[in-house]
Design an enzyme around this catalytic site. Structure first.
Site, short mmCIF file in Angstrom:
data_model
loop_
_atom_site.label_atom_id
_atom_site.label_comp_id
_atom_site.label_asym_id
_atom_site.label_seq_id
_atom_site.Cartn_x
_atom_site.Cartn_y
_atom_site.Cartn_z
N THR A 156 -63.81 15.65 -5.47
CA THR A 156 -62.91 15.07 -5.20
C THR A 156 -63.22 13.64 -4.74
OG1 THR A 156 -64.08 15.70 -2.77
CG2 THR A 156 -63.13 17.73 -3.74
N HIS A 157 -61.96 12.90 -4.62
CA HIS A 157 -62.28 11.30 -4.55
C HIS A 157 -63.08 11.19 -6.10
CE1 HIS A 157 -61.25 11.59 0.11
NE2 HIS A 157 -62.03 12.21 -0.23
N SER A 278 -60.66 4.26 -35.17
CA SER A 278 -60.60 2.52 -34.18
C SER A 278 -60.17 1.55 -36.05
CB SER A 278 -61.31 2.67 -33.29
OG SER A 278 -61.62 0.71 -33.46
N GLU A 291 -54.64 10.55 -24.08
CA GLU A 291 -54.03 9.22 -23.58
C GLU A 291 -52.29 8.92 -23.75
OE1 GLU A 291 -56.41 5.49 -24.75
OE2 GLU A 291 -57.03 6.87 -26.10
N TYR A 318 -14.93 14.16 -13.59
CA TYR A 318 -15.15 13.36 -14.72
C TYR A 318 -15.30 11.66 -14.84
CZ TYR A 318 -16.57 11.98 -19.65
OH TYR A 318 -17.38 11.17 -20.15
N1 ARG Z 1 -17.88 11.23 -25.08
C1 ARG Z 1 -17.69 12.15 -23.78
C2 ARG Z 1 -18.48 12.29 -23.20
O1 ARG Z 1 -19.89 12.89 -23.78
C3 ARG Z 1 -16.87 12.46 -24.17
C4 ARG Z 1 -15.61 12.61 -22.91
C5 ARG Z 1 -14.27 12.64 -22.75
N2 ARG Z 1 -13.45 12.61 -21.89
C6 ARG Z 1 -12.56 11.84 -20.99
N3 ARG Z 1 -11.91 12.04 -20.47
N4 ARG Z 1 -12.71 10.05 -21.61
O2 ARG Z 1 -18.75 12.44 -21.86
#
Ligand code: ARG
Length: 471
Positions: A156-157, A278, A291, A318
């Site tokens: 520990t530590h 090395s 590493e 979206y």
């Molecule tokens: N290349 C875009 C992506 O992967 C496609 C999205 C399409 N939708 C849009 N409304 N442009 O997200």
């Protein structure tokens, strides 16, 4: 070449710089198999709903398979004018099938398409990670038999604390990896929901059957809100978080073994096939894989940061920002899969340097706490016993002795009724044997754990004890 997404509304061609800036095919080409699978499921659903004929759906499926093989073979040209892999596949379909190809996108948007493909990809990737975690657990459990009698100092530590069975050490990593596997399974449940049919944002007025596609693609649930799911990336953030914790665990293991492989510790011999040399110092055998396991953990944590910042304050639903999720997720999976792939042979192929470990086990008073507990069992209050043993350690240290080298008279200064039985808890072997609590390093406890891990790994079952079962 006109992109299928550029409708009649545009008055001029897109600027080339925009194409370069906005393309995603350079990285989302990795989704081609999932895109083909999603499109086939969608086409078959459209057929079942009477939107496509059987022959239309069949030629779509056949052509999609051909396109898939061409992409696989590397004979399918990719060009940024077509933005992403989804447009590429649809464009090729239309080139080959004309109007029939133009029907595939019925009742679907790229928004739900991308999300579906991505979920399928992450689901497979999580399954691969889970297999690798299991293989690494197996390697640690196999070490338990190999190092059965070995005792290691626990720290520990980073200061010597108490003696533990080597198997206790290996199983500590199995436990961590088990929680990783639980997280993978839990995350998978939220990945495994169908977004297909959410369309752009609000669903569709066409008579689609979302259950049909969900089932065909092996999704467990159908998401209930198109506005939510069309832009949901919780599953992606979560998967990178799960990967980050795996990387953290691996970095701890790597750091420990880097230290253990130094001349100063001299606890472990790493397999030379997994070490590097090395260019100037001929004697060097460097633990570069360990590493970089430690170092690449930074990338994975960086990917998590990218995902969190990317999603912060994005309005529903979206937004094109979401396209940036893929490089981060792909990188996190690639990195962690590579780390796990190497961890397994290193764990299996390393050897503890038992003589060197044993030669220094008597140093650092690993038995001091057990001596204190021995005094507690005889009725001494814990704080008094703690103080008394501290004084003995000081006396021993001054004279370059171990606790077991002190004469009985010195122990009797603490408690005149003490006899030779005090020596029964001194020295690392006896100290280890004195442990009794559940989950401790007591050899019987550890042997039980090893047995239970062997069973668990043989039949895949996870075991968790309730408090009542332990008492
Ligand atoms: N290349 C875009 C992506 O992967 C496609 C999205 C399409 N939708 C849009 N409304 N442009 O997200």
């Amino acid at each position: 070449m006109a992109s299928p997404s550029r409708s009649g509304a545009f008055q001029e061609a897109v600027d080339r710089r925009v194409e370069r800036f906005t393309e995603s095919v350079s990285f989302d080409q990795r989704l081609f198999r999932q895109d083909v699978a999603g499109s086939i499921a969608h086409a078959r659903m459209l057929q079942a709903q009477g939107i496509l004929t059987e022959s239309e759906a069949s030629s779509i499926e056949k052509t999609l398979r051909e396109i898939e093989s061409e992409i696989e073979a590397g004979s399918f040209p990719l060009r940024i004018e077509l933005e992403d892999i989804h447009m590429h596949i649809e464009h090729a379909l239309i080139e080959r099938l004309g109007d029939v190809g133009r029907k595939l996108h019925t009742g679907r948007s790229r928004n739900d398409q991308v999300s579906t493909d991505f979920r399928l990809w992450v689901r497979e990737a999580l399954d691969r990670v889970d297999e690798r975690l299991l293989a690494l657990q197996r390697a640690f459990v196999a070490r338990c038999a190999l190092d059965e009698q070995v005792i290691l100092p626990a720290y520990t530590h980073l200061q010597r604390a108490q003696p533990v069975m080597a198997a206790h050490y290996w199983l500590a990593y199995c436990e961590k990896l088990e929680r990783d596997r639980e997280r993978v399974a839990d995350c998978r449940r939220r990945v495994n929901r169908s977004s297909l049919g959410a369309a752009a944002v609000a669903g569709t007025s066409l008579n689609i059957d979302r259950g049909h596609t969900a089932e065909a693609l092996g999704f467990e649930h159908v998401s209930a809100n198109s506005l939510d799911i069309s832009s949901d990336r919780d599953f992606a953030v979560e998967s990178v978080f799960v990967l980050s914790v795996i990387a953290l665990h691996l970095s701890t293991w790597a750091e420990e073994w880097i230290l253990w492989s130094t001349v100063e510790y001299d606890f472990i011999q790493l397999p030379h096939a997994f070490c590097t040399g090395s260019s100037i110092m001929p004697q060097k055998v460097n633990p570069d894989v360990l590493e970089l396991t430690r170092g690449k953990t930074a990338r994975v944590i960086g990917d998590l940061q990218t995902m969190l910042v990317l999603l912060k304050a994005l309005p529903l639903a979206y937004n094109r920002d979401l396209q940036e999720d893929k490089p981060a997720v792909f990188d996190a999976f690639d990195t962690v899969e590579a780390m796990l792939e190497l961890a397994e042979p290193i764990v299996a192929g390393s050897r503890l340097k038992v003589e060197s470990i044993n030669a220094r086990l008597d140093r650092g008073f690993l038995d001091a706490t057990t001596l204190m507990e021995f005094l507690i069992k005889r009725g001494m209050p814990q704080r008094s016993a703690h103080h008394a043993v501290g004084a003995l350690v000081k006396a021993a240290m001054t004279n370059g002795k171990r606790l077991q080298d002190l004469p009985l008279s010195q122990f009797q200064e603490l408690d005149p009724s003490l006899g030779d039985e005090v020596y029964e808890v001194l020295g690392v072997t006896k100290a280890v044997e004195a442990f009794v609590s559940y989950g401790s390093t007591a050899p019987t406890q550890v042997a039980n754990q090893v047995r239970s891990w062997n069973d668990r790994l043989a039949n895949g079952a996870t075991e968790r004890r309730t408090p009542a079962e332990i008492s």
